[in-house]
Design an enzyme around this catalytic site. Structure first.
Site, PDB file in Angstrom:
ATOM      1  N   GLN A 134     -57.263 -60.965  78.977  1.00  9.34           N
ATOM      2  CA  GLN A 134     -58.667 -60.733  79.329  1.00  9.34           C
ATOM      3  C   GLN A 134     -59.516 -61.995  79.196  1.00  9.34           C
ATOM      4  OE1 GLN A 134     -58.673 -57.113  76.611  1.00  9.34           O
ATOM      5  NE2 GLN A 134     -60.185 -56.505  78.143  1.00  9.34           N
ATOM      6  N   LEU A 152     -63.356 -53.756  77.992  1.00  8.84           N
ATOM      7  CA  LEU A 152     -64.375 -54.811  78.071  1.00  8.84           C
ATOM      8  C   LEU A 152     -64.318 -55.519  79.431  1.00  8.84           C
ATOM      9  CD1 LEU A 152     -64.019 -56.266  74.468  1.00  8.84           C
ATOM     10  CD2 LEU A 152     -65.738 -54.654  75.301  1.00  8.84           C
TER      11      LEU A 152
HETATM   12  O1  K1U Z   1     -61.092 -54.192  76.741  1.00  9.82           O
HETATM   13  C1  K1U Z   1     -60.355 -53.811  75.856  1.00  9.82           C
HETATM   14  O2  K1U Z   1     -59.154 -53.866  76.000  1.00  9.82           O
HETATM   15  C2  K1U Z   1     -60.970 -53.268  74.586  1.00  9.82           C
HETATM   16  C3  K1U Z   1     -61.196 -51.765  74.632  1.00  9.82           C
HETATM   17  C4  K1U Z   1     -60.129 -51.106  73.810  1.00  9.82           C
HETATM   18  C5  K1U Z   1     -60.034 -49.611  73.941  1.00  9.82           C
HETATM   19  C6  K1U Z   1     -61.002 -48.772  73.480  1.00  9.82           C
HETATM   20  C7  K1U Z   1     -60.884 -47.404  73.608  1.00  9.82           C
HETATM   21  C8  K1U Z   1     -59.784 -46.864  74.170  1.00  9.82           C
HETATM   22  C9  K1U Z   1     -58.826 -47.717  74.640  1.00  9.82           C
HETATM   23  C10 K1U Z   1     -58.949 -49.086  74.526  1.00  9.82           C
HETATM   24  C11 K1U Z   1     -62.568 -51.477  74.075  1.00  9.82           C
HETATM   25  O3  K1U Z   1     -62.899 -51.883  73.024  1.00  9.82           O
HETATM   26  S1  K1U Z   1     -63.597 -50.493  75.028  1.00  9.82           S
HETATM   27  C12 K1U Z   1     -65.139 -50.345  74.142  1.00  9.82           C
HETATM   28  C13 K1U Z   1     -65.126 -49.541  72.907  1.00  9.82           C
HETATM   29  O4  K1U Z   1     -65.526 -50.065  71.901  1.00  9.82           O
HETATM   30  C14 K1U Z   1     -64.638 -48.135  72.844  1.00  9.82           C
HETATM   31  C15 K1U Z   1     -64.527 -47.320  73.948  1.00  9.82           C
HETATM   32  C16 K1U Z   1     -64.077 -46.003  73.845  1.00  9.82           C
HETATM   33  C17 K1U Z   1     -63.744 -45.477  72.599  1.00  9.82           C
HETATM   34  C18 K1U Z   1     -63.863 -46.274  71.480  1.00  9.82           C
HETATM   35  C19 K1U Z   1     -64.308 -47.593  71.596  1.00  9.82           C
HETATM   36 ZN    ZN Z   2     -59.028 -53.301  78.246  1.00 17.76          ZN
END
Ligand code: K1U
Ligand code: ZN
Length: 171
Positions: A51, A93
């Site tokens: 990423q 993200l």
């Molecule tokens: O971009 C990424 O890979 C990070 C991603 C990780 C992730 C979160 C939730 C489920 C699967 C993968 C994130 O951090 S997304 C943003 C976030 O903080 C979040 C979103 C949904 C649930 C919990 C946290």
């Molecule tokens: Zn991701």
């Protein structure tokens, strides 16, 4: 430490397959520290090197409520998966402000090297298990929207392309 730029879907570089890390040296430790700073600043729970346009097998995560328990996975391998699956809401993200449900193994065990270069194994369930599988997909060049229907994926792609055009030249 430095904040890194996070690639946004549909950037084709997100589909690059990451290569194994040859040695956990100062360069990799600096990458890990910069990725952790970037993940915390973006309020994410995980980040894969793909990423930030680095195509080596490095993941950082912190799924703790207190945001003070970083987990570093270098050259991670999933060594066990539960038969039962669970469906969870995911975000990314690299796909800002888009959330959808994805079905994955409910529990996994991962083997990896830590920031100190030592091998360790960890069993995970809940958000940590989801996050490990999501981040390992990034290292294979796969973004979570690829689990959605072609209709939903195309709609997300158009929405994000429109948003990035608007950011470049606001009306
Ligand atoms: O971009 C990424 O890979 C990070 C991603 C990780 C992730 C979160 C939730 C489920 C699967 C993968 C994130 O951090 S997304 C943003 C976030 O903080 C979040 C979103 C949904 C649930 C919990 C946290
Ligand atoms: Zn991701």
């Amino acid at each position: 430490m430095a904040l890194l730029t996070i690639l946004r879907y549909p950037d084709p570089r997100l589909h690059t397959v990451a290569q194994p890390v040859a040695a956990v040296d100062d360069r990799i430790r600096q990458l890990v520290d910069d990725m952790l700073e970037t993940m915390y600043a973006a309020e994410g729970v995980g980040l894969a090197a793909t990423q930030v346009d680095v195509h080596e097998r490095v993941i950082v995560m912190d799924t703790s409520e207190t945001r003070d328990k970083p987990l570093v996975l270098i050259n991670p391998e999933i060594v066990a998966r539960s038969e039962d699956l669970s469906v969870n809401e995911e975000g990314c993200l690299s796909v800002p402000a888009i959330y959808d449900k994805v079905r994955r193994h409910a529990r996994v065990a991962v083997r990896a090297l830590g920031r100190d270069g030592q091998v360790f194994e960890r069993e995970a369930a809940g958000l940590t298990a989801v996050c490990i599988q999501h981040e390992m997909d990034h290292l294979l060049g796969k973004v979570f929207v690829e689990y959605l229907s072609p209709f939903k994926r195309d709609r997300i792609k158009s929405r994000l392309l429109k948003r990035s055009r608007e950011e470049k030249s606001p009306a």
